[in-house]
Design a protein around this motif. Sequence first.
Motif, short mmCIF file in Angstrom:
data_model
loop_
_atom_site.label_atom_id
_atom_site.label_comp_id
_atom_site.label_asym_id
_atom_site.label_seq_id
_atom_site.Cartn_x
_atom_site.Cartn_y
_atom_site.Cartn_z
N LYS A 1 1.29 5.34 -1.75
CA LYS A 1 0.58 6.45 -2.39
C LYS A 1 0.71 6.37 -3.92
O LYS A 1 1.80 6.13 -4.44
CB LYS A 1 1.14 7.78 -1.88
CG LYS A 1 0.32 8.99 -2.29
CD LYS A 1 0.88 10.25 -1.66
CE LYS A 1 0.03 11.46 -2.02
NZ LYS A 1 0.56 12.71 -1.40
N TYR A 2 -0.38 6.54 -4.57
CA TYR A 2 -0.49 6.48 -6.02
C TYR A 2 -0.32 5.07 -6.58
O TYR A 2 -0.18 4.91 -7.80
CB TYR A 2 0.52 7.41 -6.70
CG TYR A 2 0.43 8.84 -6.23
CD1 TYR A 2 -0.77 9.56 -6.35
CD2 TYR A 2 1.52 9.46 -5.65
CE1 TYR A 2 -0.86 10.87 -5.90
CE2 TYR A 2 1.44 10.77 -5.20
CZ TYR A 2 0.24 11.47 -5.32
OH TYR A 2 0.17 12.75 -4.88
N GLN A 3 -0.26 4.05 -5.70
CA GLN A 3 -0.23 2.65 -6.15
C GLN A 3 -1.28 1.87 -5.37
O GLN A 3 -0.98 1.13 -4.44
CB GLN A 3 1.16 2.03 -5.93
CG GLN A 3 2.24 2.62 -6.81
CD GLN A 3 3.57 1.89 -6.66
OE1 GLN A 3 3.64 0.85 -6.00
NE2 GLN A 3 4.61 2.43 -7.27
N PRO A 4 -2.53 2.04 -5.71
CA PRO A 4 -3.59 1.35 -4.95
C PRO A 4 -3.53 -0.15 -5.09
O PRO A 4 -3.98 -0.88 -4.23
CB PRO A 4 -4.86 1.94 -5.56
CG PRO A 4 -4.46 2.38 -6.93
CD PRO A 4 -3.06 2.86 -6.81
N ASN A 5 -2.98 -0.63 -6.19
CA ASN A 5 -2.88 -2.08 -6.41
C ASN A 5 -1.40 -2.47 -6.49
O ASN A 5 -0.90 -2.90 -7.52
CB ASN A 5 -3.61 -2.47 -7.69
CG ASN A 5 -5.10 -2.17 -7.62
OD1 ASN A 5 -5.72 -2.35 -6.58
ND2 ASN A 5 -5.66 -1.69 -8.73
N GLY A 6 -0.70 -2.26 -5.38
CA GLY A 6 0.73 -2.55 -5.36
C GLY A 6 1.09 -4.02 -5.47
O GLY A 6 2.19 -4.38 -5.81
N HIS B 1 0.86 -1.18 0.00
CA HIS B 1 0.00 0.00 0.00
C HIS B 1 0.90 1.23 0.00
O HIS B 1 1.48 1.61 1.02
CB HIS B 1 -0.91 0.02 1.23
CG HIS B 1 -1.88 -1.14 1.27
ND1 HIS B 1 -2.96 -1.23 0.45
CD2 HIS B 1 -1.89 -2.26 2.04
CE1 HIS B 1 -3.64 -2.34 0.69
NE2 HIS B 1 -2.99 -3.00 1.66
#
Length: 389
Positions: free
Chosen positions: A30-35, A28
Amino acid sequence: MADSNFVDYVKIYCRSGKGGRGSMHLRHVKYQPNGGPDGGDGGRGGSVYLRGNHNYWTLLHLKYQRHVYAEHGGNGGRDKCHGTDGKDVYIDVPCGTVVYNAETGKYVCDVTYDGQEVLLLKGGRGGLGNFQFRTSTNQAPRYAQPGEPMQEMTIILELKLLADVGLVGFPNAGKSTLVSAVSNARPKIANYPFTTMEPSLGIVGYHDNKSFVMADIPGIIEGAAEGKGLGLRFLRHIERNSLLLFMIPGDTDDIKKDYDILFNELKQFNPELLDKHRVLAITKCDLLDDELIEMLKETLPDDLPVVFISAVTGQGLNELKDVLWNELNSESNKLQEITAEDTLVHRDKDMSRFYDEVREEDPEAEDDFEYVDDEEEGDELEDFEYEEV
């Protein structure tokens, strides 16, 4: 034996480390909701090793170390962090130590030379994190593997002395006197049976700066192979000797009969002892005259060398050294040692007699060791297999 520093029997509880759990974590940022998954693997548990150390002569350093634990592996973390590996534990033992399973009596291993390392208990493997299970069809696995469980065992460590010549004889046969006369060893000497309560080693000097090691064990009596006297406790120390020196006093009523008794005791204890080279020494010959010695020679066994000695006056000691050195370096003895190293067979211990003695002393006796179960709640320690990714 309570005040003695010679310890040749130790029983300890050993436990390896369990593997760490794999992490189930989703990235999780920022700017990577599906990490995606980023759970790391767990670390392996520490193993327990036995290591031969020539600086130790007995098991005294392990007498009060009743438990040996290896470290557990660390759990995996986020960001694919691998868990720490558990630290291995090395148990230093003297050369010639044999290990048995204390519960079953089964032979486990044998440590014979300096620096030898034997894996006793293997640490558990660490579990895989969910990062290892990602696939094109399962891009966010929400599961990970638990670590492998630890291994535990209660072991018996028995020391068998490594010597060239082992002395075999009845109590008060002059074994300790001989060792003190031909070496710098100073075992206890007195005029009563079972003066020697523990084995002792002496280095016997020979010509041209050569030497060999002589082992003195407590006296053997008839029935020693069945547990009478101290024979059963110390007979194992002559199993590794290259040569057996039978010692019988010259003032005995029947030398041939005493030799047969000693021979049968060794046969009952371990038939492989009969394959070793043997020498017969008639002790206390300062009490005999030449005519009586000639009469005794006619009644002695013909299948082994015989030497008449007196440790007090020094009679026959040089001849005895020559005979022992020639037997130790004979070609047949060298071939036997090479063959024994490749085909050495260790017998399992008979634990029924041990448990019977414990029950007789204390019918309500419990196990000496407290098994520790420090598994964390929620751990699943069933066996698992690694999957290749």
